[in-house]
Motif scaffolding. Structure first.
Motif, PDB file in Angstrom:
ATOM      1  N   ASP A 178      10.694 -29.279 -42.766  1.00  8.54           N
ATOM      2  CA  ASP A 178      10.979 -30.717 -42.728  1.00  8.54           C
ATOM      3  C   ASP A 178      11.964 -31.106 -43.833  1.00  8.54           C
ATOM      4  OD1 ASP A 178       9.287 -31.083 -40.557  1.00  8.54           O
ATOM      5  OD2 ASP A 178       7.570 -31.618 -41.813  1.00  8.54           O
ATOM      6  N   SER A 179      11.772 -30.530 -45.016  1.00  6.83           N
ATOM      7  CA  SER A 179      12.660 -30.801 -46.145  1.00  6.83           C
ATOM      8  C   SER A 179      14.082 -30.315 -45.853  1.00  6.83           C
ATOM      9  CB  SER A 179      12.111 -30.136 -47.402  1.00  6.83           C
ATOM     10  OG  SER A 179      12.999 -30.270 -48.473  1.00  6.83           O
ATOM     11  N   LEU A 180      14.197 -29.130 -45.279  1.00  7.25           N
ATOM     12  CA  LEU A 180      15.516 -28.588 -44.936  1.00  7.25           C
ATOM     13  C   LEU A 180      16.193 -29.432 -43.863  1.00  7.25           C
ATOM     14  CD1 LEU A 180      14.677 -24.791 -44.957  1.00  7.25           C
ATOM     15  CD2 LEU A 180      16.287 -25.951 -46.473  1.00  7.25           C
ATOM     16  N   GLN A 181      15.441 -29.816 -42.841  1.00  6.00           N
ATOM     17  CA  GLN A 181      16.022 -30.625 -41.768  1.00  6.00           C
ATOM     18  C   GLN A 181      16.495 -31.974 -42.296  1.00  6.00           C
ATOM     19  OE1 GLN A 181      12.773 -30.381 -38.898  1.00  6.00           O
ATOM     20  NE2 GLN A 181      14.088 -29.196 -37.524  1.00  6.00           N
ATOM     21  N   ALA A 182      15.785 -32.546 -43.259  1.00 11.55           N
ATOM     22  CA  ALA A 182      16.168 -33.843 -43.820  1.00 11.55           C
ATOM     23  C   ALA A 182      17.514 -33.773 -44.533  1.00 11.55           C
ATOM     24  CB  ALA A 182      15.094 -34.335 -44.778  1.00 11.55           C
ATOM     25  N   GLN A 183      17.871 -32.610 -45.052  1.00 11.59           N
ATOM     26  CA  GLN A 183      19.139 -32.451 -45.754  1.00 11.59           C
ATOM     27  C   GLN A 183      20.332 -32.430 -44.790  1.00 11.59           C
ATOM     28  OE1 GLN A 183      19.184 -29.320 -48.741  1.00 11.59           O
ATOM     29  NE2 GLN A 183      16.943 -29.456 -48.858  1.00 11.59           N
ATOM     30  N   PHE A 184      20.075 -32.223 -43.513  1.00 15.49           N
ATOM     31  CA  PHE A 184      21.146 -32.114 -42.524  1.00 15.49           C
ATOM     32  C   PHE A 184      21.271 -33.355 -41.659  1.00 15.49           C
ATOM     33  CE2 PHE A 184      20.447 -27.757 -43.721  1.00 15.49           C
ATOM     34  CZ  PHE A 184      21.724 -27.259 -43.784  1.00 15.49           C
ATOM     35  N   VAL A 185      20.522 -34.397 -41.957  1.00 20.51           N
ATOM     36  CA  VAL A 185      20.601 -35.634 -41.186  1.00 20.51           C
ATOM     37  C   VAL A 185      21.936 -36.305 -41.479  1.00 20.51           C
ATOM     38  CG1 VAL A 185      19.605 -37.913 -40.846  1.00 20.51           C
ATOM     39  CG2 VAL A 185      18.116 -35.940 -41.138  1.00 20.51           C
ATOM     40  N   LEU A 186      22.694 -36.590 -40.446  1.00 19.40           N
ATOM     41  CA  LEU A 186      23.982 -37.255 -40.603  1.00 19.40           C
ATOM     42  C   LEU A 186      23.786 -38.752 -40.763  1.00 19.40           C
ATOM     43  CD1 LEU A 186      26.008 -35.395 -37.842  1.00 19.40           C
ATOM     44  CD2 LEU A 186      26.097 -35.004 -40.300  1.00 19.40           C
ATOM     45  N   PRO A 187      24.560 -39.386 -41.641  1.00 17.22           N
ATOM     46  CA  PRO A 187      24.427 -40.833 -41.798  1.00 17.22           C
ATOM     47  C   PRO A 187      24.844 -41.551 -40.514  1.00 17.22           C
ATOM     48  CG  PRO A 187      26.270 -39.997 -43.078  1.00 17.22           C
ATOM     49  CD  PRO A 187      25.573 -38.811 -42.481  1.00 17.22           C
ATOM     50  N   LYS A 188      24.150 -42.652 -40.195  1.00 14.28           N
ATOM     51  CA  LYS A 188      24.487 -43.437 -38.998  1.00 14.28           C
ATOM     52  C   LYS A 188      25.704 -44.279 -39.286  1.00 14.28           C
ATOM     53  CE  LYS A 188      19.813 -43.578 -37.227  1.00 14.28           C
ATOM     54  NZ  LYS A 188      18.690 -44.395 -36.795  1.00 14.28           N
ATOM     55  N   MET A 189      26.575 -44.401 -38.290  1.00 17.75           N
ATOM     56  CA  MET A 189      27.808 -45.176 -38.465  1.00 17.75           C
ATOM     57  C   MET A 189      27.688 -46.509 -37.795  1.00 17.75           C
ATOM     58  SD  MET A 189      30.835 -42.507 -38.211  1.00 17.75           S
ATOM     59  CE  MET A 189      31.108 -41.430 -39.574  1.00 17.75           C
TER      60      MET A 189
END
Length: 70
Positions: A59-70
């Motif tokens: 979960d921690s690793l996946q959170a680092q790859f979340v792209l910011p919403k535009m």
């Protein structure tokens, strides 16, 4: 083609997998981005089992790859 694939053994016995590429130069795929940052997220339960780590680590690793919403 060009994507990371994964399999999961849902049975009770051992499984054998055979993989083959259709080209001598299949391109470059950044595994971390493809596994932890895929748009169609791979289940953290599946990844935790595959990498033999705790689910909260995935979960921690996946959170680092979340792209910011535009």
């Amino acid at each position: 083609m060009g994507l990371v694939h994964f399999q999961r053994n849902v049975g009770y016995g051992n499984a054998v997998a055979l993989a083959a590429l259709s080209s001598q130069n299949p391109g470059v795929i950044t595994i971390a981005n493809a596994v932890f940052g895929s748009k169609q997220a791979i289940s953290s339960d599946v990844l935790a089992k595959a990498f033999q780590v705790e689910k909260n680590t995935v979960d921690s690793l996946q959170a680092q790859f979340v792209l910011p919403k535009m």
